[in-house]
Motif scaffolding. Structure first.
Motif, mmCIF file in Angstrom:
data_model
loop_
_atom_site.group_PDB
_atom_site.id
_atom_site.type_symbol
_atom_site.label_atom_id
_atom_site.label_comp_id
_atom_site.label_asym_id
_atom_site.label_seq_id
_atom_site.Cartn_x
_atom_site.Cartn_y
_atom_site.Cartn_z
ATOM 1 N N GLU A 143 0.797 -1.219 0.000
ATOM 2 C CA GLU A 143 0.000 0.000 0.000
ATOM 3 C C GLU A 143 0.833 1.273 0.000
ATOM 4 O O GLU A 143 0.609 2.175 -0.795
ATOM 5 C CB GLU A 143 -0.938 -0.002 1.212
ATOM 6 C CG GLU A 143 -2.071 -1.008 1.114
ATOM 7 C CD GLU A 143 -3.364 -0.356 0.681
ATOM 8 O OE1 GLU A 143 -3.838 -0.665 -0.413
ATOM 9 O OE2 GLU A 143 -3.873 0.482 1.441
ATOM 10 N N ALA A 144 1.829 1.348 0.915
ATOM 11 C CA ALA A 144 2.550 2.593 1.121
ATOM 12 C C ALA A 144 3.382 2.997 -0.093
ATOM 13 O O ALA A 144 3.528 4.176 -0.385
ATOM 14 C CB ALA A 144 3.441 2.488 2.351
ATOM 15 N N ALA A 145 3.938 2.006 -0.792
ATOM 16 C CA ALA A 145 4.870 2.327 -1.863
ATOM 17 C C ALA A 145 4.190 2.430 -3.229
ATOM 18 O O ALA A 145 4.830 2.705 -4.213
ATOM 19 C CB ALA A 145 5.967 1.276 -1.923
ATOM 20 N N LYS A 146 2.893 2.215 -3.249
ATOM 21 C CA LYS A 146 2.218 2.187 -4.543
ATOM 22 C C LYS A 146 2.236 3.560 -5.205
ATOM 23 O O LYS A 146 1.895 4.561 -4.575
ATOM 24 C CB LYS A 146 0.770 1.733 -4.367
ATOM 25 C CG LYS A 146 0.602 0.260 -4.718
ATOM 26 C CD LYS A 146 -0.836 -0.109 -4.786
ATOM 27 C CE LYS A 146 -1.358 -0.503 -3.423
ATOM 28 N NZ LYS A 146 -2.776 -0.830 -3.451
ATOM 29 N N PRO A 147 2.669 3.619 -6.454
ATOM 30 C CA PRO A 147 2.725 4.915 -7.099
ATOM 31 C C PRO A 147 1.337 5.361 -7.567
ATOM 32 O O PRO A 147 0.520 4.549 -7.966
ATOM 33 C CB PRO A 147 3.638 4.675 -8.294
ATOM 34 C CG PRO A 147 3.476 3.229 -8.607
ATOM 35 C CD PRO A 147 3.099 2.534 -7.320
ATOM 36 N N VAL A 148 1.072 6.653 -7.466
ATOM 37 C CA VAL A 148 -0.159 7.188 -8.042
ATOM 38 C C VAL A 148 0.230 8.256 -9.058
ATOM 39 O O VAL A 148 1.262 8.905 -8.931
ATOM 40 C CB VAL A 148 -1.080 7.811 -6.976
ATOM 41 C CG1 VAL A 148 -1.644 6.754 -6.063
ATOM 42 C CG2 VAL A 148 -0.339 8.863 -6.181
ATOM 43 N N VAL A 149 -0.609 8.365 -10.030
ATOM 44 C CA VAL A 149 -0.348 9.368 -11.059
ATOM 45 C C VAL A 149 -0.653 10.750 -10.471
ATOM 46 O O VAL A 149 -1.750 10.987 -9.966
ATOM 47 C CB VAL A 149 -1.227 9.102 -12.293
ATOM 48 C CG1 VAL A 149 -1.076 10.227 -13.298
ATOM 49 C CG2 VAL A 149 -0.872 7.762 -12.909
ATOM 50 N N VAL A 150 0.335 11.641 -10.474
ATOM 51 C CA VAL A 150 0.097 12.982 -9.945
ATOM 52 C C VAL A 150 0.008 14.028 -11.051
ATOM 53 O O VAL A 150 -0.407 15.148 -10.823
ATOM 54 C CB VAL A 150 1.196 13.404 -8.945
ATOM 55 C CG1 VAL A 150 1.095 12.568 -7.687
ATOM 56 C CG2 VAL A 150 2.571 13.303 -9.567
ATOM 57 N N ARG A 151 0.417 13.622 -12.234
ATOM 58 C CA ARG A 151 0.379 14.571 -13.330
ATOM 59 C C ARG A 151 0.318 13.777 -14.629
ATOM 60 O O ARG A 151 1.165 12.914 -14.868
ATOM 61 C CB ARG A 151 1.652 15.417 -13.306
ATOM 62 C CG ARG A 151 1.725 16.425 -14.414
ATOM 63 C CD ARG A 151 3.161 16.907 -14.580
ATOM 64 N NE ARG A 151 3.245 17.584 -15.864
ATOM 65 C CZ ARG A 151 2.955 18.877 -16.022
ATOM 66 N NH1 ARG A 151 2.646 19.614 -14.990
ATOM 67 N NH2 ARG A 151 2.990 19.413 -17.213
ATOM 68 N N ALA A 152 -0.703 14.038 -15.423
ATOM 69 C CA ALA A 152 -0.806 13.309 -16.678
ATOM 70 C C ALA A 152 -1.714 14.063 -17.633
ATOM 71 O O ALA A 152 -2.587 14.838 -17.216
ATOM 72 C CB ALA A 152 -1.367 11.906 -16.426
#
Lengths: 181, 221
Positions: free
Chosen positions: B54-63
């Motif tokens: 959970e903690a290390a999962k990347p999320v898209v912050v800019r696309a």
């Protein structure tokens, strides 16, 4: 009758190579501007709200320095009775040239040489002309035995071209769009 | 030394131009920028990879995503900027803006009236449904990089409010760009001028400078 011989023979021959090189630069930039497909995007100095304001302000910087160029050149040739150190002319010129490079790069790389409206046509041609004349001036500078008119004419042409470039870009932008950073 | 000066000046200019050329040619494809989940407050970490961490999962912050809307002539653009997302649908006649929060890898954006845009994004594309005027269409929009993307221009000239918007998209077959857009003066439609990136655009006799999403995202709410 006493003939007066100049101490050093002055002729236009030493100008030949600088003028040829300048002409090549001019043509090469124009050909590149037509053949390269405009990318619509280029990397440039940050800190402006967009590419166009960046170009408008850098060109204005070069334009102001170009006025310093003319004043310091007049001083160098003893036309205004003030002594301005030679370094002022050299470094204002260098800085003006370097300020112009990101602008010209964006023009040629992102937009290309265009002639859809008269302003853009004049600007495109003047841009190529400016770098040609500037190259000729730089290459002529170290040459000995140039005619006395050579450097003032080349410098004057570069200045005139830059004023034309500023009028057809920055000045147009500030009046048609507005003064924005 | 001073005889070399002019050559040094020319060389410095050439080096600067070459540097800008290399930087522009290798500019990182904008596509998607991801960050570790914990850096984005309020975002639930949910991506296609590594469901356990959970903690290390990347999320898209800019696309930036853009593509065609199935069964229409319309193009659609969705841009993610941190916790905020913007959508735009346009077929040249009908246009709709959408805005809303980012929820992990999903957006549920609201437009005017009952218009809505729901999408899931990540892995280089956004796909979802856009509903407008009682109809809905599916779309799949891949990530795009400049000069492709969403552009908007607004300007008030002598009391007249000029607005124009475009989606500009590299043709998937590699042949130039396709675009749709609309333009209006005081909210009545005028002929949409052709968009050319990084150039001033003449809308009904007055010039505007279109901005990319970064230029107008703050103004939208």
């Amino acid at each position: 009758m006493t003939a007066v011989y100049p101490q050093q023979r002055r002729s236009a021959v030493p100008l030949l190579v600088p003028l040829l090189a300048g002409g090549l630069v001019m043509v090469a930039l124009g050909v590149y501007g037509r053949l390269h497909t405009p990318t619509g995007f280029a990397i440039g100095p940050a800190g402006f709200s967009g590419a166009l304001p960046m170009k408008a302000w850098l060109t204005t910087g070069a334009f102001v320095l170009a006025i310093v160029q003319v004043v310091s050149a007049l001083s160098m040739w003893g036309k205004i009775g003030i002594r301005i150190p030679a370094g002022v002319h050299r470094w204002s010129g260098r800085l003006a040239f370097l300020l112009s490079v990101p602008v010209a790069f964006h023009c040629l790389y992102a937009l290309g040489l265009q002639y859809d409206v008269p302003r853009v046509l004049v600007h495109s041609l003047l841009g190529c002309f400016f770098y040609g004349v500037f190259t000729a001036k730089m290459l002529a500078l170290p040459r000995r035995g140039l005619p006395g008119w050579a450097l003032p004419v080349l410098g004057g042409l570069a200045f005139t071209a830059l004023v034309g470039l500023w009028l057809t870009s920055s000045f147009w932008f500030f009046t048609a769009i507005g003064v924005t950073l | 030394m001073s005889r070399l000066g002019p050559f040094v000046t020319l060389a410095a200019g050439a080096v600067l131009a070459a540097g800008l050329g290399v930087a522009s040619a290798t500019a990182a494809p904008a596509g998607e920028t991801v960050a570790a989940a914990e850096q984005v407050t309020g975002a639930t970490a949910q991506t296609t990879s590594a469901p356990g961490e959970e903690a290390a999962k990347p999320v898209v912050v800019r696309a930036d995503y853009a593509g065609r809307v199935e069964r229409t002539r319309a193009l659609i653009a969705v841009s993610i900027r941190g916790a905020k997302a913007i959508g735009y649908f346009c077929d040249g006649k009908t246009e709709a803006w959408f805005i809303g929060p980012v929820d992990g890898d999903k957006v549920k954006l609201k437009g005017f009236g009952d218009a809505k845009l729901n999408a899931t994004f990540g892995g280089g594309r956004a796909e979802g449904v856009v509903a407008l005027g009682g109809k809905e269409w599916d779309f799949v929009a891949p990530t795009v990089k400049k000069p492709s993307g969403l552009y908007r221009a607004t300007r008030i000239v002598r009391g007249a409010k000029i607005k124009a918007s475009w989606i500009y998209l590299a043709n998937p077959n590699g042949d130039g760009f396709i675009q749709v857009g609309t333009a209006s003066v005081n909210d009545s439609r005028v002929t949409t001028p052709t968009f050319t990136p990084d150039r001033p655009i003449n809308v009904n006799g007055e010039y505007v400078v279109p901005e990319d999403v970064d230029g107008f995202v703050e103004e939208m709410s």
